[in-house]
Design a protein around this motif. Structure first.
Motif, PDB file in Angstrom:
ATOM      1  N   VAL A  51       0.854  -1.188   0.000  1.00 46.86           N
ATOM      2  CA  VAL A  51       0.000   0.000   0.000  1.00 46.86           C
ATOM      3  C   VAL A  51       0.887   1.234   0.000  1.00 46.86           C
ATOM      4  O   VAL A  51       1.508   1.566   1.002  1.00 46.86           O
ATOM      5  CB  VAL A  51      -0.933   0.014   1.234  1.00 46.86           C
ATOM      6  N   ASP A  52       0.965   1.867  -1.152  1.00 53.21           N
ATOM      7  CA  ASP A  52       1.632   3.153  -1.261  1.00 53.21           C
ATOM      8  C   ASP A  52       0.911   3.968  -2.327  1.00 53.21           C
ATOM      9  O   ASP A  52       0.003   3.475  -3.000  1.00 53.21           O
ATOM     10  CB  ASP A  52       3.129   3.011  -1.550  1.00 53.21           C
ATOM     11  N   GLY A  54       1.799   5.128  -5.230  1.00 54.11           N
ATOM     12  CA  GLY A  54       1.943   4.663  -6.604  1.00 54.11           C
ATOM     13  C   GLY A  54       1.067   3.459  -6.915  1.00 54.11           C
ATOM     14  O   GLY A  54       0.434   3.389  -7.974  1.00 54.11           O
ATOM     15  N   ALA A  55       1.039   2.489  -6.000  1.00 50.16           N
ATOM     16  CA  ALA A  55       0.238   1.282  -6.226  1.00 50.16           C
ATOM     17  C   ALA A  55      -1.247   1.628  -6.283  1.00 50.16           C
ATOM     18  O   ALA A  55      -1.993   1.088  -7.110  1.00 50.16           O
ATOM     19  CB  ALA A  55       0.512   0.261  -5.131  1.00 50.16           C
ATOM     20  N   LEU A  56      -1.695   2.515  -5.394  1.00 53.60           N
ATOM     21  CA  LEU A  56      -3.103   2.927  -5.409  1.00 53.60           C
ATOM     22  C   LEU A  56      -3.443   3.644  -6.714  1.00 53.60           C
ATOM     23  O   LEU A  56      -4.466   3.358  -7.336  1.00 53.60           O
ATOM     24  CB  LEU A  56      -3.411   3.823  -4.217  1.00 53.60           C
ATOM     25  N   GLU A  57      -2.574   4.568  -7.147  1.00 52.38           N
ATOM     26  CA  GLU A  57      -2.828   5.307  -8.391  1.00 52.38           C
ATOM     27  C   GLU A  57      -2.883   4.378  -9.588  1.00 52.38           C
ATOM     28  O   GLU A  57      -3.796   4.468 -10.421  1.00 52.38           O
ATOM     29  CB  GLU A  57      -1.726   6.346  -8.617  1.00 52.38           C
ATOM     30  N   ARG A  58      -1.893   3.478  -9.692  1.00 52.67           N
ATOM     31  CA  ARG A  58      -1.863   2.561 -10.841  1.00 52.67           C
ATOM     32  C   ARG A  58      -3.108   1.694 -10.888  1.00 52.67           C
ATOM     33  O   ARG A  58      -3.714   1.504 -11.942  1.00 52.67           O
ATOM     34  CB  ARG A  58      -0.618   1.669 -10.768  1.00 52.67           C
ATOM     35  N   THR A  59      -3.520   1.182  -9.741  1.00 48.16           N
ATOM     36  CA  THR A  59      -4.681   0.288  -9.702  1.00 48.16           C
ATOM     37  C   THR A  59      -5.954   1.031 -10.083  1.00 48.16           C
ATOM     38  O   THR A  59      -6.746   0.548 -10.900  1.00 48.16           O
ATOM     39  CB  THR A  59      -4.820  -0.330  -8.303  1.00 48.16           C
ATOM     40  N   VAL A  60      -6.157   2.206  -9.500  1.00 49.66           N
ATOM     41  CA  VAL A  60      -7.370   2.970  -9.807  1.00 49.66           C
ATOM     42  C   VAL A  60      -7.381   3.367 -11.277  1.00 49.66           C
ATOM     43  O   VAL A  60      -8.396   3.202 -11.977  1.00 49.66           O
ATOM     44  CB  VAL A  60      -7.491   4.206  -8.884  1.00 49.66           C
ATOM     45  N   ASN A  61      -6.262   3.863 -11.800  1.00 46.83           N
ATOM     46  CA  ASN A  61      -6.214   4.274 -13.206  1.00 46.83           C
ATOM     47  C   ASN A  61      -6.426   3.093 -14.145  1.00 46.83           C
ATOM     48  O   ASN A  61      -7.092   3.229 -15.179  1.00 46.83           O
ATOM     49  CB  ASN A  61      -4.886   4.968 -13.517  1.00 46.83           C
ATOM     50  N   ASP A  71     -15.614   2.634  -6.204  1.00 49.05           N
ATOM     51  CA  ASP A  71     -16.682   2.608  -5.209  1.00 49.05           C
ATOM     52  C   ASP A  71     -16.160   2.914  -3.815  1.00 49.05           C
ATOM     53  O   ASP A  71     -16.854   3.512  -3.011  1.00 49.05           O
ATOM     54  CB  ASP A  71     -17.375   1.235  -5.228  1.00 49.05           C
ATOM     55  N   GLY A  72     -14.932   2.508  -3.522  1.00 43.23           N
ATOM     56  CA  GLY A  72     -14.384   2.790  -2.203  1.00 43.23           C
ATOM     57  C   GLY A  72     -13.081   2.055  -1.982  1.00 43.23           C
ATOM     58  O   GLY A  72     -12.686   1.181  -2.759  1.00 43.23           O
ATOM     59  N   VAL A  73     -12.408   2.421  -0.893  1.00 40.29           N
ATOM     60  CA  VAL A  73     -11.155   1.791  -0.516  1.00 40.29           C
ATOM     61  C   VAL A  73     -11.243   1.437   0.959  1.00 40.29           C
ATOM     62  O   VAL A  73     -11.692   2.246   1.769  1.00 40.29           O
ATOM     63  CB  VAL A  73      -9.954   2.735  -0.754  1.00 40.29           C
ATOM     64  N   GLN A  74     -10.837   0.228   1.297  1.00 40.67           N
ATOM     65  CA  GLN A  74     -10.825  -0.220   2.693  1.00 40.67           C
ATOM     66  C   GLN A  74      -9.400  -0.627   3.034  1.00 40.67           C
ATOM     67  O   GLN A  74      -8.783  -1.400   2.313  1.00 40.67           O
ATOM     68  CB  GLN A  74     -11.770  -1.416   2.874  1.00 40.67           C
ATOM     69  N   PHE A  75      -8.871  -0.094   4.125  1.00 40.52           N
ATOM     70  CA  PHE A  75      -7.508  -0.397   4.529  1.00 40.52           C
ATOM     71  C   PHE A  75      -7.524  -1.390   5.683  1.00 40.52           C
ATOM     72  O   PHE A  75      -8.347  -1.288   6.584  1.00 40.52           O
ATOM     73  CB  PHE A  75      -6.777   0.877   4.961  1.00 40.52           C
ATOM     74  N   ALA A  76      -6.592  -2.334   5.652  1.00 40.60           N
ATOM     75  CA  ALA A  76      -6.383  -3.276   6.758  1.00 40.60           C
ATOM     76  C   ALA A  76      -5.130  -2.803   7.479  1.00 40.60           C
ATOM     77  O   ALA A  76      -4.051  -2.752   6.899  1.00 40.60           O
ATOM     78  CB  ALA A  76      -6.201  -4.693   6.232  1.00 40.60           C
ATOM     79  N   ARG A  83       0.794   2.585   9.397  1.00 40.61           N
ATOM     80  CA  ARG A  83       0.758   2.345   7.957  1.00 40.61           C
ATOM     81  C   ARG A  83      -0.097   1.109   7.673  1.00 40.61           C
ATOM     82  O   ARG A  83       0.035   0.093   8.340  1.00 40.61           O
ATOM     83  CB  ARG A  83       2.172   2.137   7.460  1.00 40.61           C
ATOM     84  N   PRO A  84      -0.977   1.169   6.673  1.00 36.33           N
ATOM     85  CA  PRO A  84      -1.826   0.002   6.386  1.00 36.33           C
ATOM     86  C   PRO A  84      -1.019  -1.159   5.836  1.00 36.33           C
ATOM     87  O   PRO A  84      -0.068  -0.975   5.088  1.00 36.33           O
ATOM     88  CB  PRO A  84      -2.825   0.529   5.352  1.00 36.33           C
ATOM     89  N   ALA A  85      -1.432  -2.360   6.216  1.00 39.34           N
ATOM     90  CA  ALA A  85      -0.777  -3.573   5.739  1.00 39.34           C
ATOM     91  C   ALA A  85      -1.299  -3.960   4.360  1.00 39.34           C
ATOM     92  O   ALA A  85      -0.549  -4.447   3.520  1.00 39.34           O
ATOM     93  CB  ALA A  85      -1.012  -4.713   6.720  1.00 39.34           C
ATOM     94  N   MET A  86      -2.584  -3.757   4.137  1.00 36.77           N
ATOM     95  CA  MET A  86      -3.215  -4.119   2.866  1.00 36.77           C
ATOM     96  C   MET A  86      -4.296  -3.099   2.547  1.00 36.77           C
ATOM     97  O   MET A  86      -4.764  -2.379   3.429  1.00 36.77           O
ATOM     98  CB  MET A  86      -3.856  -5.509   2.946  1.00 36.77           C
ATOM     99  N   ALA A  87      -4.703  -3.089   1.282  1.00 41.74           N
ATOM    100  CA  ALA A  87      -5.819  -2.245   0.869  1.00 41.74           C
ATOM    101  C   ALA A  87      -6.707  -3.053  -0.065  1.00 41.74           C
ATOM    102  O   ALA A  87      -6.221  -3.859  -0.856  1.00 41.74           O
ATOM    103  CB  ALA A  87      -5.327  -0.986   0.162  1.00 41.74           C
TER     104      ALA A  87
END
Length: 169
Positions: A51-52, A54-61, A71-76, A83-87
């Motif tokens: 979870v950083d 760059g990874a969030l941007e690439r996945t959403v794009n 629809d949404g993002v949930q962090f574990a 810092r989140p372990a997973m998203a």
């Protein structure tokens, strides 16, 4: 007891003067917005173990570019870190729900099992052992013998015996 000062009385604020309302000109040229009933939704869940930004941007794009709506993002979260372990990123889009063909899935598993992977060999060996036991011919084997079977050895090596040391007198 100390004496308290009296507060001066507050004057009531006058409400603001009312503005004259203008009548909205009703125009027949403005069509009413079309109300569309939403159809069934498809859902997509993407798991990110890193979870950083760059990874969030690439996945959403990537998924928005394929026609999915975020629809949404949930962090574990970890207990020991902020810092989140997973998203988990949730996407939706209109369309009929995906159907799963069970027969096609079974055929795919059979093709994978025939590919000759180590997992397929272990599964086949496991199936053979259970088939023998079902016939009543196989007695339970020791854990050592079973590990030898899983390792692909014809016969289990005899267990090594350690030296017995005699106590000195």
């Amino acid at each position: 007891m100390p004496t308290q000062k009296k507060r001066p009385k507050r004057k009531q604020a006058k409400p603001p003067p009312e503005r004259p309302r203008r009548a909205r000109p009703s125009s027949k040229a403005d069509p009413a917005p079309a109300v569309r009933t939403p159809g069934p939704l498809q859902y997509k869940v993407v798991e990110l173990s890193t979870v950083d930004e760059g990874a969030l941007e690439r996945t959403v794009n990537q998924w928005v570019g394929q026609g999915w709506n975020l629809d949404g993002v949930q962090f574990a979260m970890r207990e020991s870190s902020k810092r989140p372990a997973m998203a988990f990123i949730f996407f939706t889009r209109e369309g009929a729900a995906a159907t799963h063909d069970e027969e096609e899935a079974r055929e795919r598993l059979m093709r994978l099992s025939e590919a000759g992977s180590l997992t397929a060999e272990l599964a086949a060996d496991h199936a053979r052992v259970h088939a023998k036991r079902a016939r009543g011919r196989v007695l339970p084997i020791s854990a050592h013998d079973r590990l030898a079977q899983l390792a692909g050895l014809d016969e289990a090596e005899p267990p090594e015996r350690g030296l017995i040391l005699e106590p000195e007198e």
